[in-house]
Design an enzyme around this catalytic site. Sequence first.
Site: not given
Length: 488
Positions: A9, A124, A292, A368
């Site tokens: 990390d 981490d 869309h 469509e």
Amino acid sequence: MREFVVEADGGSRGNPGPAGYGAVVSDAATGETLAEAAEYIGVATNNVAEYRGLLAGLRAARELDPDARVRVRMDSKLVVEQMSGRWKIKHPAMKPLAAEAATVFPPDRVTYEWIPRERNAHADRLANEAMDAGARGEAWSPADSRADLDTPPAAPAVPVPEGPPGDTAAGAARVREAPAPAGSAAASGEPESERRPAAEGAAATGGAGTARGRGIEDASGEGTVVEQGAGAQGSAVDRPVTDTSARDAAAGLGGAAPADADRWAAQAVATPSSGWAPADMGAPATFVLLRHGETPLTPQKRFSGSGGSDPSLSDIGREQAEKVAAALARRGTVQAVVASPLARTRETARIVAARLGLDVAVEDGLRETDFGAWEGLTFGEVRERYPDDLDAWLASPDAQPTGGGESFAATAARVAEARDKLVAEYRGRTVLLVTHVTPIKTLIRLALGAPPEALFRMELSAASLSAVAYYADGNASVRLFNDTSHLR
């Protein structure tokens, strides 16, 4: 042959800012920690620090056994996807680091896997220790490190199904193996681009070190932007069936903050293993359904199908597409993009795919409905001009719009055929389908087993997201409907 697990990390407090990395090598069979590495590297970006962590982990593994196999596990979606060869590397600071990392071991002996942040806690903590030491003007010392003591012992590595990180079979196996703990801010399983910057001195995950800032970087590795705030965008994927109830439902996740609950939900839709499907069903094909963006006809509520003028996006529609792209980039789960052949869907798909570093495939079955003579008219205008045809159309899925348009029954047959084709092609993967109102409503209706008249009982906004998961036994699960949180 020995097998190691490398967890790495890196972070930057400022992005770019004071940065450091951490890496840990463990035995894949026993989970025993074999080596640790950490270093403060001065001013750098998050992603450069993560690559430096990867390099340090690979080098430490090579010192232990140059003939070993290595499984790299990182919570950086970017690094995992780039090192796996699925995303291009364009950032000039990362190219040489990636090239060097690829030479430490032969490529056929190294695999890359994305893991949630809480499962990368050891590396981490090492990265945070290194940054803390750098802030004091000191070098990180393994003698002073508490990362191994503060981190639960790693479980022995177990084989998981093959598949891209954070998704599909491998992702589903990880979710089954380590379900998110209720009430944990780290339970989201979020990819690195999902994290928000925190103030210096705040506790890091697990309570050690200090939290570091995180940036958002697109799939190309260019254009890092630090995101401010914890709730600017909602989950782009898994939510309850209503658009407004996701944050109400978040209250049931052990008191987790809404943003954390959103991120947990986003992981769940990419790896939907916690529902009613049997554990041996395998990972489903998950379709994230994007309507869309707006065209000039959208706000006027005019019929706009596949037989009309084929309008492009308006300026608002393009802005909506950019917002969707940003939200999906943060989720990091979409692996392919497929669009209807019409201009508005292809334009929306191109904007999103460019941000994700993916190509766009076109599927004609997602177009469509052809509304015949009604194209370009409002509902009121159709009612005025063709009242009998409109009444018949509303009463029966077999009725066609005036002028030989396409019936809802014909649309459903076409969409179902396209669905089956895409499920077979993308089994176990998460695919963004950029399409239209009727195809999306049809996919939802068919997944729910609802009657044709259900089409008239759904509201679907421009640039909204829905999601359906399709399992190997033929069952489907609706996991999201009409989410527009990313547009706010």
